[in-house]
Design a protein around this motif. Structure first.
Motif, PDB file in Angstrom:
ATOM      1  N   ALA A   1       0.824  -1.193   0.000  1.00 11.23           N
ATOM      2  CA  ALA A   1       0.000   0.000   0.000  1.00 11.23           C
ATOM      3  C   ALA A   1       0.864   1.249   0.000  1.00 11.23           C
ATOM      4  O   ALA A   1       1.972   1.261   0.544  1.00 11.23           O
ATOM      5  CB  ALA A   1      -0.903  -0.009   1.220  1.00 11.23           C
ATOM      6  N   GLN A   2       0.338   2.276  -0.623  1.00 11.12           N
ATOM      7  CA  GLN A   2       0.997   3.578  -0.587  1.00 11.12           C
ATOM      8  C   GLN A   2      -0.040   4.635  -0.210  1.00 11.12           C
ATOM      9  O   GLN A   2      -1.212   4.523  -0.563  1.00 11.12           O
ATOM     10  CB  GLN A   2       1.588   3.917  -1.956  1.00 11.12           C
ATOM     11  CG  GLN A   2       2.788   3.050  -2.323  1.00 11.12           C
ATOM     12  CD  GLN A   2       3.413   3.485  -3.630  1.00 11.12           C
ATOM     13  OE1 GLN A   2       2.721   3.827  -4.580  1.00 11.12           O
ATOM     14  NE2 GLN A   2       4.738   3.483  -3.679  1.00 11.12           N
ATOM     15  N   LEU A   3       0.428   5.657   0.475  1.00  2.96           N
ATOM     16  CA  LEU A   3      -0.423   6.763   0.878  1.00  2.96           C
ATOM     17  C   LEU A   3       0.141   8.049   0.325  1.00  2.96           C
ATOM     18  O   LEU A   3       1.352   8.280   0.416  1.00  2.96           O
ATOM     19  CB  LEU A   3      -0.507   6.854   2.406  1.00  2.96           C
ATOM     20  CG  LEU A   3      -1.029   5.631   3.140  1.00  2.96           C
ATOM     21  CD1 LEU A   3      -0.919   5.820   4.643  1.00  2.96           C
ATOM     22  CD2 LEU A   3      -2.461   5.337   2.738  1.00  2.96           C
ATOM     23  N   VAL A   4      -0.728   8.883  -0.246  1.00  2.00           N
ATOM     24  CA  VAL A   4      -0.298  10.153  -0.805  1.00  2.00           C
ATOM     25  C   VAL A   4      -1.170  11.259  -0.239  1.00  2.00           C
ATOM     26  O   VAL A   4      -2.388  11.271  -0.446  1.00  2.00           O
ATOM     27  CB  VAL A   4      -0.384  10.152  -2.346  1.00  2.00           C
ATOM     28  CG1 VAL A   4       0.042  11.515  -2.892  1.00  2.00           C
ATOM     29  CG2 VAL A   4       0.492   9.042  -2.924  1.00  2.00           C
ATOM     30  N   GLU A   5      -0.532  12.186   0.495  1.00  2.00           N
ATOM     31  CA  GLU A   5      -1.257  13.320   1.055  1.00  2.00           C
ATOM     32  C   GLU A   5      -1.284  14.481   0.077  1.00  2.00           C
ATOM     33  O   GLU A   5      -0.371  14.650  -0.737  1.00  2.00           O
ATOM     34  CB  GLU A   5      -0.606  13.811   2.362  1.00  2.00           C
ATOM     35  CG  GLU A   5      -0.502  12.794   3.470  1.00  2.00           C
ATOM     36  CD  GLU A   5       0.877  12.185   3.555  1.00  2.00           C
ATOM     37  OE1 GLU A   5       1.278  11.745   4.648  1.00  2.00           O
ATOM     38  OE2 GLU A   5       1.563  12.147   2.529  1.00  2.00           O
TER      39      GLU A   5
END
Length: 125
Positions: free
Chosen positions: A2-6
């Motif tokens: 998983a990756q998270l991008v703010e």
């Protein structure tokens, strides 16, 4: 993985509002615990808010001013920040807690195992 991008950070005057977004990709995190943390220069990483199985929790310094929400269809976490103060200036990080057995420790950043890159929020007087 998983990756998270703010996104959504920026500059705002005291009293103003911003909305941060945190989009997940690579693996759905809709069943994970999600959190927002922030870190100002020279300070410890601070718990801001979390979304754990539709229950929300807030740090004392943001209670009543910030609201965390989740759009499960979009796999996106939001942080609505109102009545911003200069003390809110920091880099804001989105994080996911994939092991919900740690849910009781929602304010402990060590229990979150997926992190975004952070987005800068600057509040001027």
């Amino acid at each position: 993985q998983a990756q998270l991008v703010e996104s959504g950070g920026g500059w705002v005057q005291a009293g103003g509002s911003l909305r941060l977004s945190c989009a997940a990709s690579g693996r759905t995190l809709r069943h994970a615990g999600m959190g927002w943390f922030r870190q100002a220069p020279g300070k410890e990483r601070e718990f801001v808010a979390s979304w754990i199985a539709t229950t929300t929790f807030y740090g004392d310094s943001v209670e009543g001013r910030f609201t965390v929400s989740m759009d499960s269809a979009r796999d996106t976490l939001y942080l609505q920040m109102n009545s911003l103060e200069t003390e809110d200036t920091a880099v804001y990080y989105c994080a996911a807690m994939t092991n919900l057995l740690s849910a009781r420790y929602y304010s402990d950043y060590n229990k979150y195992d997926v992190w975004g890159q952070g987005t800068q929020v600057t509040v001027s007087s």
